[in-house]
Design a protein around this motif. Structure first.
Motif, PDB file in Angstrom:
ATOM      1  N   ALA A   6       0.871  -1.180   0.000  1.00  0.00           N
ATOM      2  CA  ALA A   6       0.000   0.000   0.000  1.00  0.00           C
ATOM      3  C   ALA A   6       0.905   1.225   0.000  1.00  0.00           C
ATOM      4  CB  ALA A   6      -0.924  -0.018   1.208  1.00  0.00           C
ATOM      5  N   ILE A   7       1.561   1.427  -1.127  1.00  0.00           N
ATOM      6  CA  ILE A   7       2.572   2.472  -1.215  1.00  0.00           C
ATOM      7  C   ILE A   7       2.053   3.598  -2.087  1.00  0.00           C
ATOM      8  CG2 ILE A   7       4.909   3.020  -1.975  1.00  0.00           C
ATOM      9  CD1 ILE A   7       5.623   0.099  -1.278  1.00  0.00           C
ATOM     10  N   VAL A   8       1.957   4.778  -1.486  1.00  0.00           N
ATOM     11  CA  VAL A   8       1.521   5.957  -2.221  1.00  0.00           C
ATOM     12  C   VAL A   8       2.502   7.093  -1.973  1.00  0.00           C
ATOM     13  CG1 VAL A   8      -0.923   5.371  -2.152  1.00  0.00           C
ATOM     14  CG2 VAL A   8       0.019   6.796  -0.367  1.00  0.00           C
ATOM     15  N   GLY A   9       2.526   8.000  -2.887  1.00  0.00           N
ATOM     16  CA  GLY A   9       3.336   9.204  -2.763  1.00  0.00           C
ATOM     17  C   GLY A   9       3.196   9.973  -4.046  1.00  0.00           C
ATOM     18  N   PRO A  10       3.202  11.270  -3.955  1.00  0.00           N
ATOM     19  CA  PRO A  10       3.064  12.054  -5.172  1.00  0.00           C
ATOM     20  C   PRO A  10       4.279  11.870  -6.077  1.00  0.00           C
ATOM     21  CG  PRO A  10       3.433  13.491  -3.286  1.00  0.00           C
ATOM     22  CD  PRO A  10       3.326  12.099  -2.764  1.00  0.00           C
ATOM     23  N   LYS A  11       4.055  11.212  -7.186  1.00  0.00           N
ATOM     24  CA  LYS A  11       5.090  11.020  -8.210  1.00  0.00           C
ATOM     25  C   LYS A  11       6.337  10.335  -7.663  1.00  0.00           C
ATOM     26  CE  LYS A  11       2.216  13.464 -10.603  1.00  0.00           C
ATOM     27  NZ  LYS A  11       0.902  13.122 -10.172  1.00  0.00           N
ATOM     28  N   VAL A  12       6.157   9.414  -6.723  1.00  0.00           N
ATOM     29  CA  VAL A  12       7.280   8.706  -6.129  1.00  0.00           C
ATOM     30  C   VAL A  12       7.272   7.264  -6.620  1.00  0.00           C
ATOM     31  CG1 VAL A  12       8.242   7.835  -3.965  1.00  0.00           C
ATOM     32  CG2 VAL A  12       7.323  10.139  -4.071  1.00  0.00           C
ATOM     33  N   GLU A  13       8.419   6.814  -7.052  1.00  0.00           N
ATOM     34  CA  GLU A  13       8.582   5.412  -7.436  1.00  0.00           C
ATOM     35  C   GLU A  13       9.505   4.757  -6.418  1.00  0.00           C
ATOM     36  OE1 GLU A  13       7.141   3.758  -9.998  1.00  0.00           O
ATOM     37  OE2 GLU A  13       6.015   5.577 -10.458  1.00  0.00           O
ATOM     38  N   TRP A  43       5.264   3.024   2.614  1.00  0.00           N
ATOM     39  CA  TRP A  43       6.329   4.012   2.698  1.00  0.00           C
ATOM     40  C   TRP A  43       5.712   5.252   3.322  1.00  0.00           C
ATOM     41  CZ3 TRP A  43       6.623   8.516  -0.604  1.00  0.00           C
ATOM     42  CH2 TRP A  43       7.748   9.292  -0.351  1.00  0.00           C
ATOM     43  N   ILE A  44       6.468   5.934   4.154  1.00  0.00           N
ATOM     44  CA  ILE A  44       5.962   7.108   4.848  1.00  0.00           C
ATOM     45  C   ILE A  44       7.002   8.221   4.713  1.00  0.00           C
ATOM     46  CG2 ILE A  44       6.902   6.369   7.075  1.00  0.00           C
ATOM     47  CD1 ILE A  44       4.329   7.372   8.378  1.00  0.00           C
ATOM     48  N   VAL A  52      13.493   8.968   7.116  1.00  0.00           N
ATOM     49  CA  VAL A  52      14.363   8.619   8.254  1.00  0.00           C
ATOM     50  C   VAL A  52      13.942   9.396   9.500  1.00  0.00           C
ATOM     51  CG1 VAL A  52      16.744   8.782   9.126  1.00  0.00           C
ATOM     52  CG2 VAL A  52      16.297   7.890   6.820  1.00  0.00           C
ATOM     53  N   GLN A  53      13.604  10.674   9.328  1.00  0.00           N
ATOM     54  CA  GLN A  53      13.171  11.492  10.459  1.00  0.00           C
ATOM     55  C   GLN A  53      11.872  10.950  11.063  1.00  0.00           C
ATOM     56  OE1 GLN A  53      11.894  15.548   9.584  1.00  0.00           O
ATOM     57  NE2 GLN A  53      12.897  16.260  11.463  1.00  0.00           N
ATOM     58  N   ILE A  54      10.914  10.606  10.213  1.00  0.00           N
ATOM     59  CA  ILE A  54       9.641  10.070  10.700  1.00  0.00           C
ATOM     60  C   ILE A  54       9.848   8.746  11.429  1.00  0.00           C
ATOM     61  CG2 ILE A  54       7.419   9.108   9.976  1.00  0.00           C
ATOM     62  CD1 ILE A  54       7.480  11.277   7.700  1.00  0.00           C
ATOM     63  N   ILE A  55      10.671   7.869  10.865  1.00  0.00           N
ATOM     64  CA  ILE A  55      10.961   6.580  11.522  1.00  0.00           C
ATOM     65  C   ILE A  55      11.559   6.828  12.905  1.00  0.00           C
ATOM     66  CG2 ILE A  55      12.397   4.488  11.412  1.00  0.00           C
ATOM     67  CD1 ILE A  55      10.054   4.376   9.428  1.00  0.00           C
ATOM     68  N   GLN A  56      12.454   7.809  13.005  1.00  0.00           N
ATOM     69  CA  GLN A  56      13.050   8.133  14.307  1.00  0.00           C
ATOM     70  C   GLN A  56      11.988   8.622  15.290  1.00  0.00           C
ATOM     71  OE1 GLN A  56      16.042   7.278  15.095  1.00  0.00           O
ATOM     72  NE2 GLN A  56      15.989   8.120  17.138  1.00  0.00           N
ATOM     73  N   PHE A  57      11.075   9.476  14.832  1.00  0.00           N
ATOM     74  CA  PHE A  57       9.991   9.939  15.702  1.00  0.00           C
ATOM     75  C   PHE A  57       9.137   8.756  16.175  1.00  0.00           C
ATOM     76  CE2 PHE A  57      10.088  14.251  13.394  1.00  0.00           C
ATOM     77  CZ  PHE A  57      10.886  14.827  14.377  1.00  0.00           C
ATOM     78  N   ILE A  58       8.893   7.805  15.302  1.00  0.00           N
ATOM     79  CA  ILE A  58       8.107   6.624  15.685  1.00  0.00           C
ATOM     80  C   ILE A  58       8.860   5.818  16.737  1.00  0.00           C
ATOM     81  CG2 ILE A  58       7.173   4.415  14.887  1.00  0.00           C
ATOM     82  CD1 ILE A  58       6.624   5.850  12.156  1.00  0.00           C
ATOM     83  N   LYS A  59      10.141   5.561  16.496  1.00  0.00           N
ATOM     84  CA  LYS A  59      10.936   4.778  17.446  1.00  0.00           C
ATOM     85  C   LYS A  59      10.989   5.434  18.824  1.00  0.00           C
ATOM     86  CE  LYS A  59      14.047   2.399  14.258  1.00  0.00           C
ATOM     87  NZ  LYS A  59      15.454   2.276  13.816  1.00  0.00           N
ATOM     88  N   LEU A  60      11.020   6.767  18.840  1.00  0.00           N
ATOM     89  CA  LEU A  60      11.071   7.493  20.110  1.00  0.00           C
ATOM     90  C   LEU A  60       9.692   7.641  20.759  1.00  0.00           C
ATOM     91  CD1 LEU A  60      13.564  10.335  19.081  1.00  0.00           C
ATOM     92  CD2 LEU A  60      14.017   8.377  20.604  1.00  0.00           C
ATOM     93  N   LEU A  90       8.963   1.192   4.863  1.00  0.00           N
ATOM     94  CA  LEU A  90      10.137   1.104   4.002  1.00  0.00           C
ATOM     95  C   LEU A  90      10.889   2.429   3.919  1.00  0.00           C
ATOM     96  CD1 LEU A  90       8.625  -0.688   0.851  1.00  0.00           C
ATOM     97  CD2 LEU A  90       9.757  -1.761   2.818  1.00  0.00           C
ATOM     98  N   SER A  91      12.167   2.327   3.596  1.00  0.00           N
ATOM     99  CA  SER A  91      12.936   3.505   3.211  1.00  0.00           C
ATOM    100  C   SER A  91      12.631   3.790   1.745  1.00  0.00           C
ATOM    101  CB  SER A  91      14.434   3.242   3.395  1.00  0.00           C
ATOM    102  OG  SER A  91      14.867   2.275   2.454  1.00  0.00           O
ATOM    103  N   THR A  92      13.109   4.905   1.227  1.00  0.00           N
ATOM    104  CA  THR A  92      12.842   5.209  -0.180  1.00  0.00           C
ATOM    105  C   THR A  92      13.595   4.284  -1.119  1.00  0.00           C
ATOM    106  OG1 THR A  92      14.538   6.927  -0.152  1.00  0.00           O
ATOM    107  CG2 THR A  92      12.255   7.647   0.156  1.00  0.00           C
ATOM    108  N   ASN A  93      14.609   3.576  -0.620  1.00  0.00           N
ATOM    109  CA  ASN A  93      15.275   2.585  -1.477  1.00  0.00           C
ATOM    110  C   ASN A  93      14.580   1.228  -1.395  1.00  0.00           C
ATOM    111  OD1 ASN A  93      16.126   1.321   0.862  1.00  0.00           O
ATOM    112  ND2 ASN A  93      18.271   1.893   0.645  1.00  0.00           N
ATOM    113  N   GLY A  94      13.467   1.170  -0.683  1.00  0.00           N
ATOM    114  CA  GLY A  94      12.668  -0.043  -0.607  1.00  0.00           C
ATOM    115  C   GLY A  94      13.071  -1.008   0.483  1.00  0.00           C
ATOM    116  N   GLY A  95      14.051  -0.650   1.293  1.00  0.00           N
ATOM    117  CA  GLY A  95      14.477  -1.528   2.378  1.00  0.00           C
ATOM    118  C   GLY A  95      13.550  -1.420   3.575  1.00  0.00           C
TER     119      GLY A  95
END
Length: 167
Positions: A6-13, A43-44, A52-60, A90-95
């Motif tokens: 369920a991956i969305v983003g404006p013009k993001v592949e 992807w968020i 990366v910043q959002i993932i850090q906020f989630i972890k904290l 996921l990260s933007t590289n799909g990991g």
């Protein structure tokens, strides 16, 4: 177990490695067996830096929810989030970076979003005006492909979650 992208983003592949995602989820299930259920892969963020910043906020524990649009779920045949549903972020590289698990879902409309809801988001976007501006631009960038745009009565799902893997 079924996984849904369920991956969305404006013009993001985003390309992704399903084997890496499957291995990541398998490790998460070893640590938390109740994750062995259907899950989504998402992807968020706006780019790698914000992801990366959002993932850090989630972890904290500073970001406590995510916001999804039923309009996009319906048009892409994705299920709405539900309590106990795992989500791999996921990260933007799909990991795969993180597994969160939904704890509560409630529904509202875009026009009813207020500080009691934006306080669940990450610190930079908790201010209502900032949240509205960011999400309007982000969602309109996605919705235009469907002939839609943000409006007061647009449905929004608020999915509260907890970070569950890795710790």
């Amino acid at each position: 177990m079924k996984k849904t992208f369920a991956i969305v983003g404006p013009k993001v592949e985003i390309s992704f490695d399903e084997a890496a995602i499957d291995a990541f989820m398998a490790r998460a299930i070893l640590k938390k067996p109740e994750l062995a259920r259907d899950y989504q892969v998402r992807w968020i963020g706006l780019d790698e830096k914000t992801t990366v910043q959002i993932i850090q906020f989630i972890k904290l524990g500073e970001k406590k929810a995510t916001f999804t649009l039923p309009w996009l779920n319906e048009r892409n045949s994705w299920s709405d989030g539900y309590p106990a549903m795992p989500i791999i972020l996921l990260s933007t590289n799909g990991g795969p970076m993180l597994v969160v698990q939904i704890t509560e879902v409630f529904k509202t409309t875009f026009g009813a979003i207020d500080p009691s809801i934006t306080c669940l988001d990450g610190p930079p976007v908790r201010d209502l005006d900032v949240w509205i501006e960011l999400h309007t631009a982000y969602w309109n960038g996605i919705l235009e492909d469907y002939g839609l745009a943000c409006c007061e009565d647009m449905p929004v799902n608020i999915e509260k979650f907890e970070s569950v893997y890795p710790h």
